[in-house]
Design a protein around this motif. Structure first.
Motif, PDB file in Angstrom:
ATOM      1  N   ASP A 127       0.973  -1.132   0.116  1.00  0.00           N
ATOM      2  CA  ASP A 127       0.032  -0.090  -0.158  1.00  0.00           C
ATOM      3  C   ASP A 127       0.951   1.443   0.054  1.00  0.00           C
ATOM      4  OD1 ASP A 127      -2.342   1.739  -0.092  1.00  0.00           O
ATOM      5  OD2 ASP A 127      -2.754   1.277   2.165  1.00  0.00           O
ATOM      6  N   TYR A 128       0.466   2.353  -0.456  1.00  0.00           N
ATOM      7  CA  TYR A 128       1.144   3.572  -0.459  1.00  0.00           C
ATOM      8  C   TYR A 128       0.210   4.836  -0.440  1.00  0.00           C
ATOM      9  CZ  TYR A 128      -0.143   4.097  -5.477  1.00  0.00           C
ATOM     10  OH  TYR A 128      -0.940   4.070  -6.679  1.00  0.00           O
ATOM     11  N   ARG A 129       1.030   6.012   0.184  1.00  0.00           N
ATOM     12  CA  ARG A 129       0.012   7.302   0.006  1.00  0.00           C
ATOM     13  C   ARG A 129       1.045   8.150  -0.668  1.00  0.00           C
ATOM     14  NH1 ARG A 129      -0.567   6.710   5.737  1.00  0.00           N
ATOM     15  NH2 ARG A 129       0.588   8.412   6.112  1.00  0.00           N
ATOM     16  N   THR A 130       0.397   9.051  -1.651  1.00  0.00           N
ATOM     17  CA  THR A 130       1.258   9.854  -2.075  1.00  0.00           C
ATOM     18  C   THR A 130       1.269  11.496  -1.352  1.00  0.00           C
ATOM     19  OG1 THR A 130      -0.664  10.485  -3.631  1.00  0.00           O
ATOM     20  CG2 THR A 130       0.973   9.005  -4.412  1.00  0.00           C
ATOM     21  N   VAL A 131       2.583  11.914  -1.405  1.00  0.00           N
ATOM     22  CA  VAL A 131       2.310  13.164  -0.637  1.00  0.00           C
ATOM     23  C   VAL A 131       2.373  14.306  -1.650  1.00  0.00           C
ATOM     24  CG1 VAL A 131       3.914  14.705   0.828  1.00  0.00           C
ATOM     25  CG2 VAL A 131       3.753  12.214   0.971  1.00  0.00           C
ATOM     26  N   PRO A 132       1.567  15.332  -1.887  1.00  0.00           N
ATOM     27  CA  PRO A 132       1.456  16.474  -2.944  1.00  0.00           C
ATOM     28  C   PRO A 132       2.809  17.377  -2.698  1.00  0.00           C
ATOM     29  CG  PRO A 132      -0.677  16.245  -1.943  1.00  0.00           C
ATOM     30  CD  PRO A 132       0.557  15.494  -1.176  1.00  0.00           C
ATOM     31  N   LEU A 133       3.323  17.541  -4.044  1.00  0.00           N
ATOM     32  CA  LEU A 133       4.477  18.351  -4.250  1.00  0.00           C
ATOM     33  C   LEU A 133       3.930  19.994  -3.824  1.00  0.00           C
ATOM     34  CD1 LEU A 133       6.345  17.228  -7.448  1.00  0.00           C
ATOM     35  CD2 LEU A 133       6.944  16.892  -4.902  1.00  0.00           C
ATOM     36  N   ALA A 134       4.532  20.783  -3.517  1.00  0.00           N
ATOM     37  CA  ALA A 134       4.236  22.223  -3.340  1.00  0.00           C
ATOM     38  C   ALA A 134       3.680  22.730  -4.701  1.00  0.00           C
ATOM     39  CB  ALA A 134       5.323  22.790  -2.802  1.00  0.00           C
ATOM     40  N   ASP A 135       3.179  24.032  -4.874  1.00  0.00           N
ATOM     41  CA  ASP A 135       2.749  24.597  -6.017  1.00  0.00           C
ATOM     42  C   ASP A 135       3.781  24.875  -6.934  1.00  0.00           C
ATOM     43  OD1 ASP A 135       0.101  24.745  -4.960  1.00  0.00           O
ATOM     44  OD2 ASP A 135       0.129  26.617  -4.193  1.00  0.00           O
ATOM     45  N   ASP A 136       5.207  24.899  -6.322  1.00  0.00           N
ATOM     46  CA  ASP A 136       6.043  25.198  -7.234  1.00  0.00           C
ATOM     47  C   ASP A 136       6.903  23.782  -7.992  1.00  0.00           C
ATOM     48  OD1 ASP A 136       7.387  24.536  -4.857  1.00  0.00           O
ATOM     49  OD2 ASP A 136       8.717  26.193  -4.996  1.00  0.00           O
ATOM     50  N   PHE A 137       6.446  22.797  -7.541  1.00  0.00           N
ATOM     51  CA  PHE A 137       6.801  21.436  -7.617  1.00  0.00           C
ATOM     52  C   PHE A 137       7.903  21.061  -6.815  1.00  0.00           C
ATOM     53  CE2 PHE A 137       4.112  22.654 -11.247  1.00  0.00           C
ATOM     54  CZ  PHE A 137       3.350  21.647 -11.506  1.00  0.00           C
ATOM     55  N   SER A 138       8.324  21.742  -5.751  1.00  0.00           N
ATOM     56  CA  SER A 138       9.146  21.153  -4.878  1.00  0.00           C
ATOM     57  C   SER A 138       8.828  20.200  -3.706  1.00  0.00           C
ATOM     58  CB  SER A 138       9.778  22.390  -4.135  1.00  0.00           C
ATOM     59  OG  SER A 138       8.840  23.126  -3.432  1.00  0.00           O
ATOM     60  N   ILE A 139       9.719  19.628  -3.188  1.00  0.00           N
ATOM     61  CA  ILE A 139       9.357  18.545  -2.160  1.00  0.00           C
ATOM     62  C   ILE A 139       9.546  19.287  -0.656  1.00  0.00           C
ATOM     63  CG2 ILE A 139      10.125  16.595  -0.767  1.00  0.00           C
ATOM     64  CD1 ILE A 139      10.744  15.064  -3.457  1.00  0.00           C
ATOM     65  N   ASN A 140       8.246  19.286   0.109  1.00  0.00           N
ATOM     66  CA  ASN A 140       8.421  19.941   1.344  1.00  0.00           C
ATOM     67  C   ASN A 140       8.711  18.698   2.491  1.00  0.00           C
ATOM     68  OD1 ASN A 140       8.164  21.048   3.812  1.00  0.00           O
ATOM     69  ND2 ASN A 140       6.001  22.087   3.418  1.00  0.00           N
ATOM     70  N   PRO A 141       9.949  18.895   2.934  1.00  0.00           N
ATOM     71  CA  PRO A 141      10.485  17.868   3.977  1.00  0.00           C
ATOM     72  C   PRO A 141       9.352  17.729   5.110  1.00  0.00           C
ATOM     73  CG  PRO A 141      11.608  19.687   3.979  1.00  0.00           C
ATOM     74  CD  PRO A 141      11.174  19.837   2.780  1.00  0.00           C
ATOM     75  N   ASP A 142       8.675  18.846   5.546  1.00  0.00           N
ATOM     76  CA  ASP A 142       7.608  18.678   6.560  1.00  0.00           C
ATOM     77  C   ASP A 142       6.666  17.826   6.139  1.00  0.00           C
ATOM     78  OD1 ASP A 142       9.095  20.613   8.014  1.00  0.00           O
ATOM     79  OD2 ASP A 142       8.081  22.286   7.347  1.00  0.00           O
ATOM     80  N   ASP A 143       6.210  17.428   4.909  1.00  0.00           N
ATOM     81  CA  ASP A 143       5.169  16.661   4.668  1.00  0.00           C
ATOM     82  C   ASP A 143       5.396  15.347   4.706  1.00  0.00           C
ATOM     83  OD1 ASP A 143       3.676  19.006   4.013  1.00  0.00           O
ATOM     84  OD2 ASP A 143       4.031  18.999   1.784  1.00  0.00           O
ATOM     85  N   PHE A 144       6.775  14.856   5.162  1.00  0.00           N
ATOM     86  CA  PHE A 144       7.277  13.602   5.192  1.00  0.00           C
ATOM     87  C   PHE A 144       7.545  13.371   6.594  1.00  0.00           C
ATOM     88  CE2 PHE A 144       7.707  14.434   0.901  1.00  0.00           C
ATOM     89  CZ  PHE A 144       7.274  13.155   0.103  1.00  0.00           C
ATOM     90  N   HIS A 145       7.095  13.919   7.634  1.00  0.00           N
ATOM     91  CA  HIS A 145       7.718  13.828   9.025  1.00  0.00           C
ATOM     92  C   HIS A 145       6.547  12.574   9.670  1.00  0.00           C
ATOM     93  CE1 HIS A 145       9.760  17.574  10.217  1.00  0.00           C
ATOM     94  NE2 HIS A 145      10.151  17.283   9.072  1.00  0.00           N
TER      95      HIS A 145
END
Length: 363
Positions: A127-145
């Protein structure tokens, strides 16, 4: 569909590789191959391995690829026990999904990322969950805490992401990767660095501090060896042992004799490697500037490709118009990025032809 298919096969949505068209006078900018040939030392090493009569090909290769492990370890300042070798980074990734990403909880990866990740999840029943990129298509590390409260609902089985990300090309800084590692000490964090040599800093330097970090590389891109299929992973020896156990339960001889010696030669020719990377970066910068002058929005890239869209022109129509001119780029028909084109950095001549052709199409 066949009555002989297993339930797993029937439910798979396979990965779709980049097209390899047979078109004369083609400018091929769709699969992120290096525009330069491999180091001349690669061919010399392969010829030496073959010898005069190729008799060595009757013998199995070294199942552990010890020569290549030693070359990778020397290049990155680790021991051979920190290195795993596979048949391209895709095979390495396949073993990672089986061996290290836990199957009893969903894993996390970005919503826009390498499209093989959900394929592996389907293959192995993860199973997996996708974490949305920011509006500028960058990865926000806070979203992976990781979640501070332990429960079956918020536990995760691991984290994986490319850096630079694909197909966006955006780079995540090492301190942001370290932030993710610190926040998730109980699961493996996999950093897929297929393109890191074109402008990023490898996370391999963090391996000695984090036993939950695994970094994956390929020789297909910056070492110009897509045709040999060589990849490797670097991580704590306990992680490497898990990968070896899966490998030896699947295919004990993933690399042939020629791939091993060719890859060693490529890893050892540091001067040629750096020269090619600098040339690709210079061409990428020129291509980015040229496309922006034509009105394209181009995301910041640390890879050997760029991700671009034109505010007034449909991406699918642009891709078709380029194809009609024997120039192939990649268009992804996916939410959020269906108006972008991923364009491989080719030679200066190829990129000039692309921009000149686009100028005519836009006119």
């Amino acid at each position: 569909m066949s009555k002989f298919w297993s339930a797993v096969v029937g439910g798979l949505t396979p990965y779709v590789p980049g097209e390899q068209p047979k078109i004369s006078n083609l400018i091929k900018l769709n699969t992120n191959e290096n525009p330069f040939p491999p180091s001349p030392k690669v061919l010399a090493a392969i010829q030496a391995e073959l010898g005069d009569d190729a008799a060595r090909l009757r013998l199995y290769p070294d199942p552990n690829a010890d020569l290549l492990k030693a070359a990778v370890a020397k290049r990155h300042g680790v021991t051979a026990q920190h290195v795993f070798i596979g048949n391209g980074s895709d095979e390495v990734l396949a073993h990672v999904f089986m061996a290290l990403l836990k199957h009893e909880a969903p894993i996390l990866f970005p919503d826009i990322t390498y499209s093989f990740y959900p394929v592996y999840c389907g293959l192995y029943g993860i199973d997996y969950r996708t974490v949305p990129l920011a509006d500028d298509f960058s990865i926000n590390p806070d979203d992976f805490h990781g979640q501070p409260e332990k429960s079956a609902k918020n536990e995760i089985g691991g984290i994986i992401f490319p850096n630079p990300n694909a197909p966006t090309g955006r780079l995540l800084a090492l301190d942001a990767i370290e932030q993710i590692l610190k926040a998730n000490p109980d699961v493996v964090v996999v950093v897929d660095e297929a393109y890191v040599d074109f402008g990023g800093e490898t996370a391999i330097t963090l391996v000695d501090r984090y036993d939950n970090l695994l970094v994956i590389h390929t020789l297909s891109k910056s070492r110009s060896l897509a045709g040999l299929r060589v990849g490797f992973a670097v991580g704590h020896p306990a992680l490497i042992e898990a990968l070896e156990r899966v490998k030896n339960s699947f295919n004990s001889y993933p690399l042939d004799r020629l791939a091993i010696v060719g890859a060693v030669a490529a890893m050892e020719d540091e001067v040629y490697f750096e020269q090619c990377c600098r040339a690709v970066i210079a061409t990428r910068d020129t291509l980015t500037a040229d496309l922006r002058s034509l009105g394209f929005e181009v995301l910041p890239s640390a890879a050997n490709f760029i991700f671009a869209r034109h505010p007034q022109r449909d991406a699918a129509e642009l891709a078709k118009a380029l194809r009609d001119k024997s120039i192939i780029v990649r268009h992804f028909k996916l939410p959020r990025i269906d108006q972008f084109l991923r364009i491989t950095v080719g030679t200066d001549t190829e990129c000039q032809a692309l921009t000149q052709t686009l100028q005519g199409i836009l006119a």
